[in-house]
Write an enzyme that holds these catalytic residues in place. Structure first.
Site, PDB file in Angstrom:
ATOM      1  CG  ASP A  84      31.543 -31.009   3.494  1.00  8.92           C
ATOM      2  OD1 ASP A  84      31.451 -32.250   3.351  1.00  8.92           O
ATOM      3  OD2 ASP A  84      31.104 -30.200   2.670  1.00  8.92           O
ATOM      4  N   GLY A  85      34.204 -32.905   3.814  1.00  7.83           N
ATOM      5  CA  GLY A  85      35.288 -33.215   2.882  1.00  7.83           C
ATOM      6  C   GLY A  85      35.954 -34.562   3.108  1.00  7.83           C
ATOM      7  CB  SER A 104      24.384 -28.462   5.111  1.00  9.03           C
ATOM      8  OG  SER A 104      25.029 -28.229   3.894  1.00  9.03           O
ATOM      9  CG  LEU A 155      35.653 -28.097  24.743  1.00 16.73           C
ATOM     10  CD1 LEU A 155      35.581 -26.687  24.152  1.00 16.73           C
ATOM     11  CD2 LEU A 155      36.506 -28.988  23.833  1.00 16.73           C
ATOM     12  NE  ARG A 175      34.114 -32.784  -1.161  1.00 15.34           N
ATOM     13  CZ  ARG A 175      33.700 -31.603  -0.715  1.00 15.34           C
ATOM     14  NH1 ARG A 175      34.087 -30.497  -1.347  1.00 15.34           N
ATOM     15  NH2 ARG A 175      32.914 -31.517   0.326  1.00 15.34           N
ATOM     16  CG  HIS A 222      33.501 -41.072   7.096  1.00 10.87           C
ATOM     17  ND1 HIS A 222      33.168 -39.767   6.820  1.00 10.87           N
ATOM     18  CD2 HIS A 222      32.739 -41.833   6.268  1.00 10.87           C
ATOM     19  CE1 HIS A 222      32.237 -39.740   5.866  1.00 10.87           C
ATOM     20  NE2 HIS A 222      31.972 -40.978   5.511  1.00 10.87           N
TER      21      HIS A 222
HETATM   22  C1  FPP Z   1      31.230 -34.956   5.808  1.00 11.82           C
HETATM   23  O1  FPP Z   1      32.099 -35.425   4.828  1.00 11.82           O
HETATM   24  C2  FPP Z   1      31.425 -35.686   7.035  1.00 11.82           C
HETATM   25  C3  FPP Z   1      30.514 -36.539   7.596  1.00 11.82           C
HETATM   26  C4  FPP Z   1      29.200 -36.833   7.014  1.00 11.82           C
HETATM   27  C5  FPP Z   1      30.799 -37.268   8.832  1.00 11.82           C
HETATM   28  C6  FPP Z   1      31.623 -36.544   9.844  1.00 11.82           C
HETATM   29  C7  FPP Z   1      32.251 -37.542  10.683  1.00 11.82           C
HETATM   30  C8  FPP Z   1      33.489 -37.463  11.178  1.00 11.82           C
HETATM   31  C9  FPP Z   1      34.374 -36.287  11.053  1.00 11.82           C
HETATM   32  C10 FPP Z   1      34.015 -38.648  11.880  1.00 11.82           C
HETATM   33  C11 FPP Z   1      34.196 -38.476  13.339  1.00 11.82           C
HETATM   34  C12 FPP Z   1      33.021 -38.232  14.117  1.00 11.82           C
HETATM   35  C13 FPP Z   1      32.280 -39.105  14.827  1.00 11.82           C
HETATM   36  C14 FPP Z   1      31.978 -38.798  16.221  1.00 11.82           C
HETATM   37  C15 FPP Z   1      31.697 -40.327  14.261  1.00 11.82           C
HETATM   38  P1  FPP Z   1      31.495 -36.055   3.496  1.00 11.82           P
HETATM   39  O2  FPP Z   1      31.443 -37.526   3.682  1.00 11.82           O
HETATM   40  O3  FPP Z   1      30.198 -35.381   3.165  1.00 11.82           O
HETATM   41  O4  FPP Z   1      32.609 -35.649   2.469  1.00 11.82           O
HETATM   42  P2  FPP Z   1      32.432 -35.282   0.939  1.00 11.82           P
HETATM   43  O5  FPP Z   1      31.535 -34.066   0.892  1.00 11.82           O
HETATM   44  O6  FPP Z   1      33.825 -34.984   0.507  1.00 11.82           O
HETATM   45  O7  FPP Z   1      31.851 -36.482   0.266  1.00 11.82           O
END
Ligand code: FPP
Length: 245
Positions: free
Chosen positions: A23-24, A199, A134, A27, A40
Site C-alpha cells: 500500500d502507498g 482490507s 519460492l 501517496r 505503481h
Molecule cells: C496500493 O497503493 C497498491 C495497489 C492498488 C496496486 C499494487 C500494485 C503494484 C505494487 C504494482 C506491481 C504489481 C503488479 C503485478 C501489477 P494505492 O494505489 O492504494 O496507494 P495509496 O493508498 O497511497 O493511494
C-alpha cells in the site's frame, strides 16, 4: 541473487509464508507531484526487490495483494494503467522469475481480466509449475469475502445434492473450497503505508497470522524493511490461541 542472509537466533522460527499488502503507491506519487501510475511502476520495482529478499532469506511462500476486487471501482484510467502494468509484468518478468526457481500462482477472480491477460496468467503458472524455491502467489481481483462465500456455496451445493452432511463439515473441508487450497496459511502479514487494516485480504487464512504495519510507502520498501519485519516477527510469541506455557 545474493548469498542467503543470516538466519535469526531469536525464539520464533522464521516465517515460512509471508503475505504483503503493498500500500502507498498513490501517496508516493502524490508526494512527488507525479501521476499515480508512476507510483505503481515504482511499486513494481519494490516487488522485484521483495521477491529477491524473500529468496535470500529462505522464505518459501510469498503472497502479494496486487489488485483487490474493490480496485475495479477506481477511475477507468487507473484500472487500465494497473492492468497494463500487470500485462507488462507477466510478459517481461516471468522468464527471470522462472530462472530463479520461483513458482507463480494467481488467486482471485481472473475471469474479470481480458482474455490475453488470463492466457498470460495461465502460461506463467504452467511455465513455473516445476519450481519450488519460492512459491509466489499473486492476489488479483481478489476479495476474501467473495472467496469465503464461494467456499460456502460449494458446500451448500454438496449438501443439497445429498453428498455432504452439514453437521460434519470440518474447517479443512471448508478451506478446500478456497483459492489457497494448496497453500499454507500465512505466518506473517505485512502492510505498508501506515494503514492498519486487512482490507479483505486472506481473512480466513490469516486467522493466526502475526500482523506488522510499517510506516514506509510501498515504492520505498526494500531489503532492509523486509529484514526488519523478519526481526520483529522473530520477537513475537505465537500461541495460536493456547495459554502461555
Ligand atoms: C496500493 O497503493 C497498491 C495497489 C492498488 C496496486 C499494487 C500494485 C503494484 C505494487 C504494482 C506491481 C504489481 C503488479 C503485478 C501489477 P494505492 O494505489 O492504494 O496507494 P495509496 O493508498 O497511497 O493511494
Amino acid at each position: 541473487m545474493s548469498a542467503p542472509a543470516a538466519r535469526h537466533d531469536a525464539g520464533t522460527a522464521p516465517p515460512a509464508h509471508i503475505a504483503i499488502i503493498m500500500d502507498g503507491n498513490g501517496r508516493w506519487a502524490a508526494a512527488r507531484h507525479l501521476p499515480r501510475i508512476a507510483g505503481h511502476r515504482e511499486g513494481a520495482r519494490a516487488l522485484r526487490r521483495t521477491i529477491e529478499a524473500a529468496i535470500n532469506h529462505g522464505v518459501s511462500w510469498l503472497t502479494i495483494y496486487a489488485f483487490s476486487s474493490e480496485n475495479w471501482r477506481r477511475p477507468v484510467a487507473e484500472v487500465l494503467d494497473l492492468t497494463g502494468l500487470l500485462r507488462h509484468y507477466l510478459r517481461s518478468e516471468v522468464a527471470e522469475l522462472a530462472a530463479n526457481g520461483v513458482r507463480i500462482r494467481m488467486i482471485g477472480d481472473r475471469d474479470r481480466f481480458d482474455p490475453d491477460i488470463r492466457a498470460d496468467m495461465e502460461k506463467a503458472e504452467r511455465d513455473t509449475a516445476g519450481n519450488s524455491r519460492l512459491n509466489l502467489t499473486v492476489a488479483l481481483s481478489y476479495g476474501a469475502r467473495d472467496e469465503i462465500v464461494a467456499a460456502a456455496r460449494r458446500l451448500a451445493r454438496a449438501a443439497r445434492e445429498g453428498t455432504l452432511d452439514p453437521a460434519t463439515i470440518t474447517e479443512a473441508e471448508f478451506a478446500a473450497g478456497l483459492y489457497t487450497t494448496d497453500i499454507p496459511d500465512p505466518d506473517l502479514i505485512i502492510r505498508t503505508s501506515g494503514e492498519q487494516r486487512l482490507s479483505n485480504f486472506l481473512l480466513w487464512q490469516g486467522a493466526y497470522a502475526e500482523l506488522i504495519f510499517l510506516d514506509v510507502l510501498w515504492p520505498d520498501f526494500g531489503a532492509a524493511d523486509f529484514a526488519a519485519a523478519l526481526d520483529a516477527y522473530a520477537r513475537r510469541e505465537r500461541r495460536f490461541g493456547a495459554r502461555p506455557g
